[in-house]
Enzyme design. Structure first.
Site, short mmCIF file in Angstrom:
data_model
loop_
_atom_site.label_atom_id
_atom_site.label_comp_id
_atom_site.label_asym_id
_atom_site.label_seq_id
_atom_site.Cartn_x
_atom_site.Cartn_y
_atom_site.Cartn_z
N GLU A 148 -10.95 0.24 -3.44
CA GLU A 148 -11.20 -0.10 -2.05
C GLU A 148 -11.94 1.04 -1.36
O GLU A 148 -11.55 2.21 -1.48
CB GLU A 148 -9.83 -0.35 -1.38
CG GLU A 148 -9.89 -0.84 0.05
CD GLU A 148 -8.48 -1.17 0.59
OE1 GLU A 148 -7.56 -1.41 -0.23
OE2 GLU A 148 -8.31 -1.17 1.82
N SER B 86 0.85 -1.17 0.00
CA SER B 86 0.00 0.00 0.00
C SER B 86 0.89 1.23 0.00
O SER B 86 1.68 1.43 0.93
CB SER B 86 -0.87 -0.04 1.27
OG SER B 86 -1.57 1.17 1.42
N LYS C 34 -1.05 -1.01 -4.53
CA LYS C 34 -2.26 -0.22 -4.23
C LYS C 34 -1.81 1.20 -3.95
O LYS C 34 -0.82 1.41 -3.26
CB LYS C 34 -2.94 -0.87 -3.02
CG LYS C 34 -3.62 0.05 -2.01
CD LYS C 34 -4.33 -0.79 -0.95
CE LYS C 34 -4.50 -0.02 0.35
NZ LYS C 34 -5.10 -0.86 1.42
N ASP D 249 -7.14 2.88 -3.09
CA ASP D 249 -7.88 2.89 -1.82
C ASP D 249 -8.32 4.32 -1.52
O ASP D 249 -7.49 5.21 -1.36
CB ASP D 249 -6.97 2.36 -0.70
CG ASP D 249 -7.72 2.15 0.62
OD1 ASP D 249 -8.92 2.46 0.69
OD2 ASP D 249 -7.08 1.69 1.60
N LYS E 296 -8.98 -7.42 7.90
CA LYS E 296 -7.99 -6.98 8.88
C LYS E 296 -8.44 -7.56 10.21
O LYS E 296 -9.53 -7.22 10.70
CB LYS E 296 -7.99 -5.45 9.01
CG LYS E 296 -7.40 -4.72 7.82
CD LYS E 296 -7.44 -3.22 8.02
CE LYS E 296 -6.93 -2.52 6.78
NZ LYS E 296 -7.18 -1.06 6.83
N LYS F 153 -3.02 5.01 -2.51
CA LYS F 153 -4.02 5.79 -1.81
C LYS F 153 -4.39 6.97 -2.70
O LYS F 153 -3.51 7.59 -3.31
CB LYS F 153 -3.42 6.32 -0.49
CG LYS F 153 -3.09 5.23 0.50
CD LYS F 153 -4.36 4.72 1.17
CE LYS F 153 -4.03 3.77 2.31
NZ LYS F 153 -5.25 3.29 2.96
N ASP G 259 -13.36 -2.33 2.97
CA ASP G 259 -12.45 -2.41 4.12
C ASP G 259 -13.25 -1.94 5.34
O ASP G 259 -13.90 -2.74 6.03
CB ASP G 259 -11.21 -1.53 3.81
CG ASP G 259 -10.24 -1.36 4.96
OD1 ASP G 259 -10.57 -1.76 6.09
OD2 ASP G 259 -9.14 -0.81 4.77
N GLY H 31 -3.58 -4.29 6.29
CA GLY H 31 -2.66 -3.95 7.38
C GLY H 31 -3.02 -2.62 8.01
O GLY H 31 -3.81 -1.85 7.45
O1 OSB Z 1 -7.08 1.59 4.54
O2 OSB Z 1 -5.89 -0.13 4.27
C1 OSB Z 1 -6.07 0.95 4.81
C2 OSB Z 1 -3.02 1.90 6.94
C3 OSB Z 1 -3.64 2.50 8.00
C4 OSB Z 1 -5.01 2.60 8.01
C5 OSB Z 1 -5.76 2.13 6.94
C6 OSB Z 1 -5.15 1.50 5.87
C7 OSB Z 1 -3.75 1.42 5.86
C8 OSB Z 1 -2.97 0.86 4.77
C9 OSB Z 1 -1.58 0.35 5.11
O3 OSB Z 1 -3.33 0.86 3.62
C10 OSB Z 1 -1.40 -1.07 4.82
C11 OSB Z 1 -0.23 -1.67 5.56
O4 OSB Z 1 -0.25 -1.71 6.81
O5 OSB Z 1 0.70 -2.13 4.90
MG MG Z 2 -8.18 0.40 3.17
#
Ligand code: OSB
Ligand code: MG
Length: 359
Positions: free
Chosen positions: A204, A126, A152, A179, A253, A154, A229, A281
């Site tokens: 996402e 991510s 992925k 995402d 998660k 953001k 998510d 994560g």
């Molecule tokens: O939306 O998936 C998410 C990290 C913190 C809070 C939300 C998200 C995330 C990530 C990080 O996308 C993923 C990772 O821990 O590698």
């Molecule tokens: Mg997410």
């Protein structure tokens, strides 16, 4: 409970805001000659979820610790705390502590105990939001080189089109997802439709964090599959998401779902609906990550998730045996016992801002 603070290599930005360091709660439980660990998925702020570190401390100390003392199985713990509404991250921290504890007692790894390990997890990454798209392309390039099976990014409302276009133009074949962390509404359908041509694996959480119905409406109007998510908080909401067409894919998660027992249940539900699942994560330290990787190595997890090695995010981790990529975009879960983590006790101590005695 240790309140630790780890420095991030670079700020991690999403539509939720910017994380500059990771303040994590580590549970450290000793009984019957065993030392078990877990990590709470909460952040300092309640942006991803209504839970934050303070609410988790309160719920764990005042409502869950009594049950933990009795050392129930994870399933039994969930049953006994079912009357406590919400607070899944606090529950998950204790539930996973019990997984580690009981697996260590039995001398098995969590990946084995979960029942159907493949021997490795398929790994994606991510990437935080980047203001500058030259920098974004550099990050993508580094991730491609490292062999991730899916990348992925953001996104934020307003800049998504050009950002995704520049990645797609440079990497036409890349398994790519985005995402949104809930930054759109149904008013943005036209903007989301424009993303259809980029052949994304999925988008996402496009809409509100607790929504299912509008996602089902959106799914009929765009061709990019929807992955949920934040909206998935239980096996029940996962079933409803698949049943209503709100999602084709679910991000599991364990923190958001109350732990590993519910995570496995969602894997089974996904199979009934022919839906996809992958393990997400929460920028966990090596302790939290070890539960995620054990889960991601189960056969029911078909898609690569967010279990990138922690050197992507942290300057230094609190474990001496951090996960590493093996072969082409895969990662081996620890072989145990329990989470199989070798703690860097010294660094854990120096990263700990405060330790709380729960009982
Ligand atoms: O939306 O998936 C998410 C990290 C913190 C809070 C939300 C998200 C995330 C990530 C990080 O996308 C993923 C990772 O821990 O590698
Ligand atoms: Mg997410």
């Amino acid at each position: 409970m240790h309140c630790v603070e780890l420095s991030l290599r670079t700020p991690f930005e999403s539509s939720l805001g910017v994380e500059r360091e990771r303040k994590s709660l580590i549970l450290d439980f000793r009984s019957e000659g065993i030392r078990a660990f877990s990590e709470c998925a909460t952040f300092e702020n309640p942006y991803y979820s209504f839970e934050d570190n303070s609410t988790a401390i309160h719920i764990i100390r005042d409502h869950l610790a009594e049950e933990l003392k009795k050392e129930p199985s994870p399933e039994e713990f969930l049953k006994r705390t079912a009357h406590i509404r919400g607070h899944n991250m606090a529950k998950a921290a204790v539930e996973m502590l019990l997984w580690d504890f009981h697996c260590k007692l039995k001398n098995v790894s969590i990946a084995e105990e979960l029942g159907n390990p493949r021997g490795h997890a398929r790994v994606g990454i991510s990437l935080g939001f980047e203001d500058n798209h030259v920098l974004l392309l550099k990050k993508v390039e580094a991730a491609v080189k490292r062999g991730y099976r899916r990348i992925k990014i953001k996104i934020k409302r307003g800049t998504e089109y050009h950002w995704i276009k520049s990645v797609r133009d440079s990497y036409p074949e890349l398994p790519l997802s985005i995402d949104a962390n809930g930054c759109y509404t149904l008013k943005d359908v036209q903007d989301l439709k424009r993303l259809d041509k980029f052949d994304l694996l999925y988008i996402e959480q496009p809409l509100e964090h607790d929504d299912l119905i509008d996602h089902a409406v959106l799914a009929k109007q765009i061709s990019t599959p929807i992955c949920l998510d934040e909206s998935i908080s239980s096996p029940r909401s996962a079933r409803q998401a698949f049943e209503s067409g709100a999602a084709k894919i679910v991000n599991i998660k364990p923190g958001r779902l109350g732990g590993l027992v519910n995570s496995v249940k969602i894997g089974k539900i996904a199979r009934e609906y022919d839906g996809g699942v992958w393990v997400g994560g929460m920028l966990e330290t090596g302790i939290g990550r070890s539960f995620n990787v054990a889960l991601a190595s189960q056969r029911f997890v078909g898609l690569p998730g967010d279990t990138s090695p922690n050197d992507e995010y942290f300057l230094r981790d609190i474990v001496n045996n951090p996960f590493e990529m093996t072969g082409k975009g895969t990662m081996k879960p620890n072989t145990g016992p329990g989470i199989g983590v070798e703690l860097d006790d010294e660094f854990l101590k120096s990263s700990t801002k405060q330790s709380l005695k729960i009982f």
